[in-house]
Design a protein around this motif. Structure first.
Motif, PDB file in Angstrom:
ATOM      1  N   TYR A  73       0.827  -1.198   0.000  1.00  0.00           N
ATOM      2  CA  TYR A  73       0.000   0.000   0.000  1.00  0.00           C
ATOM      3  C   TYR A  73       0.862   1.248   0.000  1.00  0.00           C
ATOM      4  N   CYS A  74       0.468   2.184  -0.807  1.00  0.00           N
ATOM      5  CA  CYS A  74       1.082   3.499  -0.817  1.00  0.00           C
ATOM      6  C   CYS A  74       0.342   4.388   0.192  1.00  0.00           C
ATOM      7  N   ASN A  75       1.086   5.235   0.869  1.00  0.00           N
ATOM      8  CA  ASN A  75       0.509   6.154   1.852  1.00  0.00           C
ATOM      9  C   ASN A  75       1.237   7.484   1.734  1.00  0.00           C
ATOM     10  N   VAL A  76       0.479   8.572   1.629  1.00  0.00           N
ATOM     11  CA  VAL A  76       1.125   9.885   1.552  1.00  0.00           C
ATOM     12  C   VAL A  76       0.513  10.823   2.576  1.00  0.00           C
ATOM     13  N   VAL A  77       1.331  11.724   3.048  1.00  0.00           N
ATOM     14  CA  VAL A  77       0.887  12.792   3.940  1.00  0.00           C
ATOM     15  C   VAL A  77       0.832  14.043   3.089  1.00  0.00           C
ATOM     16  N   VAL A  78      -0.367  14.502   2.809  1.00  0.00           N
ATOM     17  CA  VAL A  78      -0.576  15.523   1.788  1.00  0.00           C
ATOM     18  C   VAL A  78      -1.408  16.675   2.333  1.00  0.00           C
ATOM     19  N   ARG A  79      -1.085  17.871   1.871  1.00  0.00           N
ATOM     20  CA  ARG A  79      -1.917  19.026   2.170  1.00  0.00           C
ATOM     21  C   ARG A  79      -2.728  19.340   0.925  1.00  0.00           C
ATOM     22  N   PRO A  80      -4.020  19.048   0.970  1.00  0.00           N
ATOM     23  CA  PRO A  80      -4.852  19.377  -0.181  1.00  0.00           C
ATOM     24  C   PRO A  80      -4.933  20.886  -0.385  1.00  0.00           C
ATOM     25  N   ALA A  81      -5.191  21.280  -1.613  1.00  0.00           N
ATOM     26  CA  ALA A  81      -5.366  22.700  -1.892  1.00  0.00           C
ATOM     27  C   ALA A  81      -6.533  23.247  -1.086  1.00  0.00           C
ATOM     28  N   GLN A  82      -6.421  24.471  -0.673  1.00  0.00           N
ATOM     29  CA  GLN A  82      -7.467  25.167   0.074  1.00  0.00           C
ATOM     30  C   GLN A  82      -7.684  24.593   1.464  1.00  0.00           C
ATOM     31  N   ARG A  83      -6.709  23.814   1.964  1.00  0.00           N
ATOM     32  CA  ARG A  83      -6.753  23.342   3.334  1.00  0.00           C
ATOM     33  C   ARG A  83      -5.441  23.736   4.015  1.00  0.00           C
ATOM     34  N   LEU A  84      -5.514  23.899   5.318  1.00  0.00           N
ATOM     35  CA  LEU A  84      -4.343  24.331   6.074  1.00  0.00           C
ATOM     36  C   LEU A  84      -3.654  23.182   6.793  1.00  0.00           C
ATOM     37  N   THR A  85      -4.235  21.991   6.739  1.00  0.00           N
ATOM     38  CA  THR A  85      -3.666  20.859   7.456  1.00  0.00           C
ATOM     39  C   THR A  85      -3.333  19.718   6.504  1.00  0.00           C
ATOM     40  N   TYR A  86      -2.438  18.854   6.974  1.00  0.00           N
ATOM     41  CA  TYR A  86      -2.062  17.668   6.209  1.00  0.00           C
ATOM     42  C   TYR A  86      -2.970  16.498   6.595  1.00  0.00           C
ATOM     43  N   VAL A  87      -3.223  15.635   5.637  1.00  0.00           N
ATOM     44  CA  VAL A  87      -4.005  14.425   5.872  1.00  0.00           C
ATOM     45  C   VAL A  87      -3.272  13.236   5.276  1.00  0.00           C
ATOM     46  N   GLU A  88      -3.618  12.041   5.771  1.00  0.00           N
ATOM     47  CA  GLU A  88      -3.058  10.823   5.205  1.00  0.00           C
ATOM     48  C   GLU A  88      -4.024  10.230   4.194  1.00  0.00           C
ATOM     49  N   VAL A  89      -3.470   9.815   3.075  1.00  0.00           N
ATOM     50  CA  VAL A  89      -4.268   9.193   2.024  1.00  0.00           C
ATOM     51  C   VAL A  89      -3.634   7.840   1.689  1.00  0.00           C
ATOM     52  N   TRP A  90      -4.488   6.835   1.475  1.00  0.00           N
ATOM     53  CA  TRP A  90      -4.014   5.490   1.179  1.00  0.00           C
ATOM     54  C   TRP A  90      -4.364   5.092  -0.258  1.00  0.00           C
ATOM     55  N   GLY A  91      -3.473   4.315  -0.846  1.00  0.00           N
ATOM     56  CA  GLY A  91      -3.768   3.706  -2.130  1.00  0.00           C
ATOM     57  C   GLY A  91      -4.601   2.443  -1.942  1.00  0.00           C
ATOM     58  N   GLN A  92      -5.001   1.856  -3.073  1.00  0.00           N
ATOM     59  CA  GLN A  92      -5.885   0.691  -3.024  1.00  0.00           C
ATOM     60  C   GLN A  92      -5.130  -0.605  -2.766  1.00  0.00           C
ATOM     61  N   GLY A  93      -3.835  -0.569  -2.902  1.00  0.00           N
ATOM     62  CA  GLY A  93      -3.025  -1.760  -2.685  1.00  0.00           C
ATOM     63  C   GLY A  93      -2.735  -2.491  -3.986  1.00  0.00           C
ATOM     64  N   THR A  94      -1.553  -3.078  -4.043  1.00  0.00           N
ATOM     65  CA  THR A  94      -1.168  -3.883  -5.199  1.00  0.00           C
ATOM     66  C   THR A  94      -0.482  -5.150  -4.683  1.00  0.00           C
ATOM     67  N   LEU A  95      -0.871  -6.288  -5.244  1.00  0.00           N
ATOM     68  CA  LEU A  95      -0.376  -7.566  -4.745  1.00  0.00           C
ATOM     69  C   LEU A  95       0.976  -7.911  -5.356  1.00  0.00           C
ATOM     70  N   VAL A  96       1.894  -8.267  -4.480  1.00  0.00           N
ATOM     71  CA  VAL A  96       3.200  -8.769  -4.900  1.00  0.00           C
ATOM     72  C   VAL A  96       3.317 -10.210  -4.412  1.00  0.00           C
ATOM     73  N   THR A  97       3.550 -11.123  -5.334  1.00  0.00           N
ATOM     74  CA  THR A  97       3.694 -12.535  -4.999  1.00  0.00           C
ATOM     75  C   THR A  97       5.065 -13.010  -5.448  1.00  0.00           C
ATOM     76  N   VAL A  98       5.826 -13.531  -4.498  1.00  0.00           N
ATOM     77  CA  VAL A  98       7.161 -14.036  -4.794  1.00  0.00           C
ATOM     78  C   VAL A  98       7.122 -15.554  -4.624  1.00  0.00           C
ATOM     79  N   SER A  99       7.202 -16.235  -5.755  1.00  0.00           N
ATOM     80  CA  SER A  99       7.054 -17.686  -5.729  1.00  0.00           C
ATOM     81  C   SER A  99       7.675 -18.302  -6.971  1.00  0.00           C
ATOM     82  N   SER A 100       8.178 -19.509  -6.810  1.00  0.00           N
ATOM     83  CA  SER A 100       8.725 -20.232  -7.959  1.00  0.00           C
ATOM     84  C   SER A 100       7.668 -21.169  -8.547  1.00  0.00           C
TER      85      SER A 100
END
Length: 121
Positions: free
Chosen positions: A94-121
């Motif tokens: 999962y990606c996670n960013v601490v971002v200040r949206p435009a027209q806001r004075l505070t930072y918020v955390e936003v999460w991505g939807q997730g991407t599966l990584v499979t390590v297997s032979s």
């Protein structure tokens, strides 16, 4: 509203490499920290890597020397280069960013939807 779009997951053999990308879009004033987390089946979500706006980075001990986090501030994008992958790296990333949206004075955390990584032979 800020959205994150992740890409780059998939199936890879042990010892292989993958590169994850996460692009932030929307009304963004600035982005501070950008992070990658992962969650393996039956386990808690854990922080894998973190990068600040000035480029300073930190990593979980389990991935040091194998994973590299980077960012392109002009593109509001963070990357995770994963080398020497092991079966225990299998997880949803999962990606996670601490971002200040435009027209806001505070930072918020936003999460991505997730991407599966499979390590297997």
């Amino acid at each position: 509203q800020v959205q994150l779009v992740e890409s780059g997951g998939g199936l890879v053999q042990p010892g292989g490499s993958l590169r994850l990308s996460c692009a932030a879009s929307g009304s963004i004033w600035s982005i501070n920290a950008m992070r990658w987390y992962r969650q393996a089946p039956g386990k808690q979500r854990e922080l894998v890597a973190n990068i600040l706006r000035d480029g300073s980075t930190s990593y979980a001990d389990s991935v040091k020397g194998r994973f590299t986090i980077s960012r392109d501030n002009a593109k509001n994008t963070v990357y995770l280069q994963m080398n020497s992958l092991k079966p225990e790296d299998t997880a949803v990333y999962y990606c996670n960013v601490v971002v200040r949206p435009a027209q806001r004075l505070t930072y918020v955390e936003v999460w991505g939807q997730g991407t599966l990584v499979t390590v297997s032979s």
